[in-house]
Design an enzyme around this catalytic site. Structure first.
Site, PDB file in Angstrom:
ATOM      1  N   LYS A 267       3.466  14.632 -12.677  1.00 56.94           N
ATOM      2  CA  LYS A 267       4.173  13.823 -13.669  1.00 56.94           C
ATOM      3  C   LYS A 267       5.575  14.366 -13.938  1.00 56.94           C
ATOM      4  CE  LYS A 267       2.018  11.211 -13.117  1.00 56.94           C
ATOM      5  NZ  LYS A 267       2.149   9.759 -12.901  1.00 56.94           N
TER       6      LYS A 267
ATOM      7  N   TYR B  49      -1.798  18.158 -11.977  1.00 57.02           N
ATOM      8  CA  TYR B  49      -1.499  16.837 -12.523  1.00 57.02           C
ATOM      9  C   TYR B  49      -0.211  16.841 -13.350  1.00 57.02           C
ATOM     10  CZ  TYR B  49      -1.855  12.540 -15.187  1.00 57.02           C
ATOM     11  OH  TYR B  49      -1.576  11.330 -15.768  1.00 57.02           O
TER      12      TYR B  49
ATOM     13  N   ASP C 241       0.862  -1.182   0.000  1.00 53.37           N
ATOM     14  CA  ASP C 241       0.000   0.000   0.000  1.00 53.37           C
ATOM     15  C   ASP C 241       0.894   1.226   0.000  1.00 53.37           C
ATOM     16  OD1 ASP C 241      -1.806   2.017   0.351  1.00 53.37           O
ATOM     17  OD2 ASP C 241      -2.774   1.169   2.126  1.00 53.37           O
TER      18      ASP C 241
ATOM     19  N   SER D  83       3.963  11.072 -17.845  1.00 51.26           N
ATOM     20  CA  SER D  83       2.893  11.437 -18.772  1.00 51.26           C
ATOM     21  C   SER D  83       3.365  12.519 -19.719  1.00 51.26           C
ATOM     22  CB  SER D  83       1.664  11.940 -18.005  1.00 51.26           C
ATOM     23  OG  SER D  83       0.687  12.460 -18.897  1.00 51.26           O
TER      24      SER D  83
END
Length: 384
Positions: A240, A236, A99, A199
């Site tokens: 990345k 976001y 986790d 990304s």
């Protein structure tokens, strides 16, 4: 289609625009890279759904000695095991639980791998998590908001990404497994590979001045005070960017003779369970409609996205030096990174983020300092 492919080839030497992204998504993809993985150990973190699961299937077809899939959910992990075996016929897959939202779970996983995992030839770090509410981890790290394309005016539909899961824990586990990766590389004819999923959206981000100039940019980005709408459009892409910074900073600090190549990968825009919370919310949202349209028009299947992860893991062996610290595009080839990353500002921020990351992770695991000392060097170009 030929025109699209030619334009996409030319676009990699220009500023990567939204049009480049659209054309790239409409362009044909190369077939999945293959290799002989007999005698090798492969670890895929975040493998129970999506591109991680599909990449694991591709690795299974290459018949590694061991294929370990690391998942947070035992039930979902067992389902993934069954699916991999059913579709590939490979029965050497193992499920390990980790986790990434809990540093203790990450360090326990690394300890177990040190005792039971043996040498590690390929590590694929694909895990990520998204939440619709603000929530700190149990280790005290705040979440980072995610902004998705087409949602500039829809503040009610922002998602929050865990900075800990997507960056800190990913970096922690990657560092803790370096001894096993290096050991495998020294015994093999080819360097081991560390693949971290980033990304292509990082081409569209230049961090805010307060973040770029901060002595602790991670603390700034992870703070609740910074999670306000005016900063969220870039969150976001920033997350990345951090993944790419880690790969490039690590490569700068690996000794040239170290048989380990770290690679960043963009899988492209794919159908993903990561965005399921958008559709679980019962409320109407223009952002949900825009996302659904974008997926219908542009998204690849998870299998298509997984091909980039596989290329990062086994491709480019004819020019290994270029793969080190490289950025694999959504069409399975190395491309130049964003202008900001290559700039003096970007380099300075990269080194600052690296220093802060190591300082944080030293407090998490007492194994980080020895690994940094034994396996890494201070590059001449470092500002630290």
């Amino acid at each position: 289609m030929v025109i699209l492919l030619i334009y996409h080839q030319l676009s990699i030497i220009m500023k990567y625009s939204f049009l480049d992204y659209v054309i790239g998504q409409w362009s044909a993809l190369p077939l999945v890279e293959t290799a002989d993985l007999s005698g090798k150990t492969v670890l895929v973190v975040g493998a129970n759904v999506g591109i991680g699961l599909e990449a694991s299937k591709h690795f299974a077809r290459m018949q590694p000695a061991r294929l370990i899939i690391a998942c947070r959910s035992e039930a979902k992990g067992k389902a993934a095991l069954a699916e991999i075996e059913q579709e590939t016929g490979y029965n050497g897959c193992e499920l390990w639980i980790v986790d990434l939202a809990k540093f203790a779970s990450v360090t326990a996983f690394a300890d177990k791998f040190e005792k039971e995992g043996g040498d590690l030839h390929i590590l694929v770090m694909n895990a990520a998590i998204a939440l619709p509410i603000y929530q700190p981890t149990s280790d005290g790290w705040e979440t980072v908001l995610v902004y998705l394309i087409f949602c500039a005016r829809s503040y009610d539909s922002y998602l929050r990404f865990r900075l800990q899961v997507n960056y800190l824990a990913t970096s922690l586990l990657s560092l803790l497994l370096i001894p096993q990766l290096v050991a495998a590389g020294r015994k093999s004819s080819t360097p081991s590979r560390m693949v971290i999923v980033s990304s292509g959206v990082l081409y569209w981000i230049t961090p805010a001045e307060e973040v770029k100039t901060s002595s602790k940019p991670l603390k700034t980005l992870g703070s609740e005070d910074w999670c306000i709408p005016e900063h969220m459009r870039s969150r976001y892409p920033e997350s990345k960017l951090l993944n790419l910074f880690f790969v490039r900073a690590l490569t700068d600090r690996l000794q040239t003779i170290t048989p380990l190549s770290a690679v960043a990968v963009t899988p492209g825009f794919c159908y993903s369970q990561l965005r399921r919370v958008w559709y679980e919310k019962p409320t109407f949202s223009f952002a949900k409609i825009a996302l659904a349209i974008q997926e219908r028009l542009l998204a690849w299947t998870p299998e298509q996205g997984s091909r980039q992860l596989v290329f990062g893991a086994v491709g480019g062996r004819d020019n290994e030096e270029n793969m080190k610290g490289g950025f694999v595009s959504s069409h399975g080839r190395l491309v130049e990174v964003a202008d900001f990353v290559l700039s003096d500002e970007g380099r300075k921020m990269q080194d600052t983020v690296w220093k802060e990351t190591i300082d944080i992770l030293r407090g998490v695991s007492d194994k980080i300092a020895p690994i940094v000392q034994d396996y890494l060097v201070v590059p001449d170009s470092s500002i630290n």
